[in-house]
Design a protein around this motif. Structure first.
Motif, PDB file in Angstrom:
ATOM      1  N   ILE A  29     -10.264  -0.775 -11.350  1.00 36.01           N
ATOM      2  CA  ILE A  29      -9.538   0.349 -10.758  1.00 36.01           C
ATOM      3  C   ILE A  29      -8.086   0.248 -11.192  1.00 36.01           C
ATOM      4  N   ARG A  30      -7.552   1.347 -11.693  1.00 41.66           N
ATOM      5  CA  ARG A  30      -6.111   1.423 -11.972  1.00 41.66           C
ATOM      6  C   ARG A  30      -5.380   1.656 -10.660  1.00 41.66           C
ATOM      7  N   VAL A  31      -4.407   0.811 -10.380  1.00 40.77           N
ATOM      8  CA  VAL A  31      -3.569   0.954  -9.194  1.00 40.77           C
ATOM      9  C   VAL A  31      -2.206   1.424  -9.698  1.00 40.77           C
ATOM     10  N   VAL A  32      -1.853   2.676  -9.435  1.00 38.30           N
ATOM     11  CA  VAL A  32      -0.672   3.282 -10.041  1.00 38.30           C
ATOM     12  C   VAL A  32       0.433   3.454  -9.006  1.00 38.30           C
ATOM     13  N   THR A  33       1.612   2.896  -9.315  1.00 40.26           N
ATOM     14  CA  THR A  33       2.805   3.100  -8.504  1.00 40.26           C
ATOM     15  C   THR A  33       3.818   3.887  -9.328  1.00 40.26           C
ATOM     16  N   ALA A  34       4.963   4.182  -8.755  1.00 38.82           N
ATOM     17  CA  ALA A  34       5.995   4.929  -9.482  1.00 38.82           C
ATOM     18  C   ALA A  34       6.557   4.124 -10.640  1.00 38.82           C
ATOM     19  N   GLU A  35       6.558   2.788 -10.527  1.00 40.77           N
ATOM     20  CA  GLU A  35       7.174   1.938 -11.537  1.00 40.77           C
ATOM     21  C   GLU A  35       6.200   1.451 -12.600  1.00 40.77           C
ATOM     22  N   ARG A  36       4.960   1.142 -12.196  1.00 37.33           N
ATOM     23  CA  ARG A  36       4.019   0.556 -13.144  1.00 37.33           C
ATOM     24  C   ARG A  36       2.598   0.724 -12.634  1.00 37.33           C
ATOM     25  N   GLU A  37       1.649   0.167 -13.360  1.00 42.04           N
ATOM     26  CA  GLU A  37       0.270   0.198 -12.903  1.00 42.04           C
ATOM     27  C   GLU A  37      -0.361  -1.182 -13.053  1.00 42.04           C
ATOM     28  N   TRP A  93      -6.824  10.121   0.177  1.00 41.76           N
ATOM     29  CA  TRP A  93      -7.841  11.152   0.046  1.00 41.76           C
ATOM     30  C   TRP A  93      -8.581  10.996  -1.277  1.00 41.76           C
ATOM     31  N   GLN A  94      -9.889  11.006  -1.210  1.00 48.14           N
ATOM     32  CA  GLN A  94     -10.673  11.037  -2.448  1.00 48.14           C
ATOM     33  C   GLN A  94     -10.649  12.473  -2.969  1.00 48.14           C
ATOM     34  N   ILE A  95     -10.243  12.645  -4.232  1.00 45.08           N
ATOM     35  CA  ILE A  95     -10.149  13.981  -4.813  1.00 45.08           C
ATOM     36  C   ILE A  95     -11.122  14.166  -5.968  1.00 45.08           C
ATOM     37  N   HIS A  96     -11.782  13.094  -6.327  1.00 42.80           N
ATOM     38  CA  HIS A  96     -12.740  13.099  -7.430  1.00 42.80           C
ATOM     39  C   HIS A  96     -13.581  11.850  -7.244  1.00 42.80           C
ATOM     40  N   ILE A 117       0.822  -1.203   0.000  1.00 40.89           N
ATOM     41  CA  ILE A 117       0.000   0.000   0.000  1.00 40.89           C
ATOM     42  C   ILE A 117       0.861   1.260   0.000  1.00 40.89           C
ATOM     43  N   ASP A 118       2.068   1.174   0.609  1.00 40.84           N
ATOM     44  CA  ASP A 118       2.954   2.339   0.662  1.00 40.84           C
ATOM     45  C   ASP A 118       3.542   2.694  -0.689  1.00 40.84           C
ATOM     46  N   ASP A 119       3.483   1.773  -1.656  1.00 38.35           N
ATOM     47  CA  ASP A 119       4.019   2.045  -2.989  1.00 38.35           C
ATOM     48  C   ASP A 119       2.994   2.687  -3.909  1.00 38.35           C
ATOM     49  N   ILE A 120       1.738   2.686  -3.510  1.00 40.55           N
ATOM     50  CA  ILE A 120       0.671   3.159  -4.395  1.00 40.55           C
ATOM     51  C   ILE A 120       0.574   4.676  -4.351  1.00 40.55           C
ATOM     52  N   LEU A 121       0.593   5.285  -5.535  1.00 40.78           N
ATOM     53  CA  LEU A 121       0.452   6.735  -5.645  1.00 40.78           C
ATOM     54  C   LEU A 121      -1.015   7.141  -5.686  1.00 40.78           C
ATOM     55  N   PHE A 122      -1.777   6.454  -6.533  1.00 39.76           N
ATOM     56  CA  PHE A 122      -3.202   6.774  -6.592  1.00 39.76           C
ATOM     57  C   PHE A 122      -3.985   5.618  -7.204  1.00 39.76           C
ATOM     58  N   PHE A 123      -5.288   5.641  -6.946  1.00 34.45           N
ATOM     59  CA  PHE A 123      -6.245   4.728  -7.549  1.00 34.45           C
ATOM     60  C   PHE A 123      -7.147   5.535  -8.477  1.00 34.45           C
ATOM     61  N   GLU A 124      -7.492   4.970  -9.613  1.00 33.88           N
ATOM     62  CA  GLU A 124      -8.366   5.674 -10.549  1.00 33.88           C
ATOM     63  C   GLU A 124      -9.373   4.687 -11.144  1.00 33.88           C
ATOM     64  N   ALA A 125     -10.651   5.030 -11.084  1.00 33.60           N
ATOM     65  CA  ALA A 125     -11.691   4.161 -11.630  1.00 33.60           C
ATOM     66  C   ALA A 125     -11.570   4.103 -13.146  1.00 33.60           C
TER      67      ALA A 125
END
Length: 273
Positions: A197-205, A225-228, A184-192
């Motif tokens: 859901i796209r699970v995006v890290t610094a290296e890949r998704e 934080w939900q931003i959208h 979970i600490d590697d995840i930058l953001f989640f996007e529907a």
């Protein structure tokens, strides 16, 4: 010009009854569309920009609350005034206390003529008192504040997030016969993305077959934080929050070129200290 309205109700008989009652109580009201799901309601509302929306709370896919949330996010700055919203719901008075605290009106199912007549009278009064077009942006800001309170207050669809008993520490992303364990600490953001859901890290998704509604309760709300309505970001991954001349917020991230737009509903999360 006639007052225009859009009805979003997935039960055809209830939609027809509501339309018939409205036209009997308010002959000059023009029903510009009657649709059966939240996604279509959102699209039609943005296209037709009616004066009033009658939104069923529970519809297939996007709920009435989520439709209203989407409209507060996507309503054009140079469009007509944001529509007045009436939620159509089968919930009891306890659940409706949140609506009583906001400017949004509601009617209970099955729709009662006397209650609907009061709603029509309130709508007509509010339409007469509405501010001139140049004040539309300020009016929308007020709607955004009320919508945020409604989503967080005690409404029937649970949007208020509480810390999970044991927040997720790893995401299991499967691709073919391989399951990748993503800390979970590697995840930058989640996007529907559709049903994923796209699970995006610094290296890949990665892609996981889950909805944000299902995922959010499993995340630590202090960190994510939900931003959208379709995006959740790990707050430690945010480098800057930049506001343009129109007031739109865009986030830059550490170690990733993605730029994430913050919707109006969540802009309050970003205030300077």
């Amino acid at each position: 010009m006639k007052t225009t309205a859009l009805i979003a109700e997935d039960e055809a008989l209830l939609a027809a009854n509501l339309q018939a009652e409205l036209l009997r109580l308010w002959p000059d009201l023009e029903i510009v569309a009657s649709v059966g799901d939240g996604e279509t309601a959102t699209e039609q509302a943005l296209s037709l920009q009616p004066d009033i929306l009658f939104l069923d709370i529970r519809m297939p896919g996007m709920t009435g609350l989520e439709c209203a949330e989407a409209l507060t996010e996507d309503w054009p700055e140079d469009g007509k005034r944001f529509p007045l919203i009436v939620f159509v719901t089968a919930y009891d008075q306890y659940a409706l206390q949140a609506f009583e605290r906001s400017a949004f009106d509601y009617v209970l199912k099955p729709v009662q003529t006397e209650r609907l007549a009061k709603t029509c009278a309130r709508l007509q009064e509010r339409l007469q008192d509405r501010k001139p077009p140049q004040a539309a942006a300020a009016s929308l800001n007020t709607v955004v504040d009320q919508m945020r309170e409604l989503l967080a207050a005690g409404q029937p669809e649970p949007s208020r997030r509480t810390p999970a008993a044991a927040p997720l520490r790893v995401i299991q992303a499967s691709a073919g016969n391989t399951i990748t364990m993503v800390p979970i600490d590697d995840i930058l953001f989640f996007e529907a993305a559709d049903k994923y859901i796209r699970v995006v890290t610094a290296e890949r998704e990665h892609l996981i077959r889950l909805s944000l509604r299902e995922l959010l309760p499993q995340l630590d709300p202090q960190r994510f934080w939900q931003i959208h309505r379709g995006a959740v970001v790990r707050c430690e991954a945010i480098e800057t929050a930049q506001r343009d001349e129109a007031g739109k917020l865009t986030l830059t991230l550490r170690g990733n070129p993605s730029r994430l737009v913050v919707s109006r509903l969540y802009a309050h999360l970003f205030r300077g200290m």
